[in-house]
Design an enzyme around this catalytic site. Structure first.
Site, PDB file in Angstrom:
ATOM      1  N   TYR A   1       1.247  -3.413  -8.644  1.00  0.00           N
ATOM      2  CA  TYR A   1       0.779  -4.711  -8.828  1.00  0.00           C
ATOM      3  C   TYR A   1       1.083  -5.808  -7.886  1.00  0.00           C
ATOM      4  CZ  TYR A   1      -0.145  -3.041 -13.443  1.00  0.00           C
ATOM      5  OH  TYR A   1      -0.703  -2.133 -14.675  1.00  0.00           O
TER       6      TYR A   1
ATOM      7  N   LYS B   1       7.613   8.914 -11.690  1.00  0.00           N
ATOM      8  CA  LYS B   1       6.675   9.939 -11.319  1.00  0.00           C
ATOM      9  C   LYS B   1       7.031  10.489  -9.918  1.00  0.00           C
ATOM     10  CE  LYS B   1       2.853  12.069 -12.058  1.00  0.00           C
ATOM     11  NZ  LYS B   1       2.731  13.124 -12.880  1.00  0.00           N
TER      12      LYS B   1
ATOM     13  N   ASP C   1       2.855  -0.255 -17.705  1.00  0.00           N
ATOM     14  CA  ASP C   1       1.710  -0.830 -18.333  1.00  0.00           C
ATOM     15  C   ASP C   1       1.020   0.254 -19.322  1.00  0.00           C
ATOM     16  OD1 ASP C   1      -0.279  -2.514 -18.813  1.00  0.00           O
ATOM     17  OD2 ASP C   1      -1.304  -2.299 -16.736  1.00  0.00           O
TER      18      ASP C   1
END
Ligand code: NAI
Length: 405
Positions: free
Chosen positions: A136, A206, A295
């Site tokens: 982002y 992740k 998100d």
């Protein structure tokens, strides 16, 4: 904090004005019900989005930024994202301009709300999504651009990167994740757990694939907890004991930590987490995660408890105190002006704002009223259609809440 704070608000576009009107009335009524004349909010309208563009020719006027800078706390409805080259999302701009690094999304079920789950009440957790880093950050270069070619060249020549599959037709993006950014986010999540007497914190990442960015988030999170928060016991400590000693010693340490009321901190890979929240949502209380994971996770969880019409959110910098509270859905142009919009997302965001001011009594009154209304199936069209019952209009729903206050 003054008893009569000035709070800038952006009503927003589309359904924004309808849900804002209800929110302002309900909040004022709740503050009066809780504190009579002792406390009162002075609302100050500021512009952003479509209305700002129509009236001033800019999407995010300087006066709006100046007002938020001055008063520090603001609340906003949804904004139309201008479409076209070079426009950044207004929401992302606000979050980055005020360095609102924690996106806080509490997710809970209100009985009466239609949900796709058999036991939606088991979903009750608060997500802390990092809000300023990750993909982002907006560091992206278009296919065929000069910048992309230069960056590709640098990667290829200087860093010996040879793994770009189709170098001729590639766009490139960069994912910055820092120790400082990760730790301030994890700190806000654990402090939230401590002040709300919660006992589970989960780091979602992740890191199995992106070892230095997402893996960094996890490792720096654990490091912060180990160094600064003796009231936590991390599963990293558990595994360290397991490696150095044995299973029995690790289990004993875990049991001892639980008995001492410590916050048990675990980490889960993001894809597994998305399974777990459907299968065993009761396992999670406070969740800290990176921006993109957060998100996806926030919307998936919102759907579990009844959709975006009811999911609140706040963007907070706990170090400077700046905070913007906001509805999490968009402008819903398909239903704007029809009285169908559900104001609960903005209203519940307003309760987060009241809590942030320390006005918990007023906040609790609104939550109680929403609980009663939804349980009695006094609902707006989004829920009424799913329940096959008659709907209240947006303003009727607001008036019903006020009658309960
Ligand atoms: P959306 O959230 O506006 O609408 C998706 C669906 O949910 C629509 O069917 C809508 O009617 C329904 N919905 C949304 N909020 C509702 C509510 N409070 N009550 C009842 N139903 C509701 O998403 P969409 O259509 O993708 O975006 C529309 C515009 O909103 C775009 O310009 C987008 O950029 C902007 N947007 C702004 C956001 C913000 O300001 N935070 C967030 C998401 C989108």
């Amino acid at each position: 904090m003054s008893n009569t704070p000035t709070i800038p608000y952006i009503a927003g576009d589309g359904i924004g004005p309808e849900i804002w009107q209800v929110t302002e009335k309900v909040v004022d009524a709740a503050v009066t019900a809780a504190y009579q004349d002792e406390k009162k909010i002075n609302w100050l309208e500021v512009l952003a989005g479509g209305k700002a563009f129509e009236e001033t020719g800019t999407w995010l006027p300087e006066e709006t930024l100046a007002a938020i800078s001055e008063y520090k706390i603001a609340i906003k409805g949804p904004l139309t994202t201008p479409i076209g080259e070079g426009f950044r999302s207004l929401n992302v701009t606000l979050r980055q301009d005020f360095d609102l690094y924690a996106c806080v999304r509490p997710v809970r079920y209100f009985p009466g709300v239609p949900s796709p789950l058999k036991e939606p009440e088991k979903t009750n957790m608060t997500i802390f999504r990092e809000n300023t880093e990750d993909v982002y950050a907006g560091i992206e270069f278009e296919k065929d651009s000069k910048e992309e070619a230069e960056l590709f060249n640098f990667l290829n020549k200087q860093l010996n990167v040879s793994k770009v599959r189709f170098p001729e037709t590639t766009a490139l993006g960069i994912k910055p994740i820092s120790k400082e950014g990760s730790q301030r986010l994890v700190r806000s999540a654990v402090e939230y757990a401590i002040s709300n007497k919660l006992t589970r914190l989960t780091l979602v990442h992740k890191g199995n694939i992106m070892k230095f960015t997402e893996g960094g988030f996890k490792n720096w999170g654990y490091e912060l907890l180990k160094n600064d928060f003796p009231q936590t016991f991390t599963m990293k400590e558990y595994h360290d004991i397991l490696t150095q000693e044995n299973q029995a010693a690790a289990d004993a340490a875990l049991e001892e930590a639980k008995a001492a009321g410590k916050i048990i901190v675990d980490d889960v890979i993001a894809d597994n987490f998305l399974q777990q929240i459907l299968l065993y949502p009761e396992k999670f209380q406070v969740v800290a995660t990176t921006n993109l994971n957060g998100d996806y996770i926030s919307d998936a969880l919102a759907a579990q408890v009844g959709g975006i019409g009811i999911a609140p959110g706040a963007n907070i910098n706990y170090q400077t105190g700046f905070a913007i509270f906001e509805s999490t859905h968009g402008t819903a142009p398909d239903i704007a002006g029809k009285g169908y919009a559900n104001p609960c997302s903005l209203l519940l965001s307003a309760t987060m704002m009241l809590d942030y001011l320390g006005w918990n009594e007023a906040s609790q009154k609104i939550i109680n009223a929403i609980e009663v209304a939804l349980k009695d199936y006094k609902v707006t069209k989004d829920f009424a259609s799913a329940l096959k019952i008659e709907a209240l209009s947006t303003s009727e729903f607001g008036d019903y809440l006020i009658s309960l206050l």
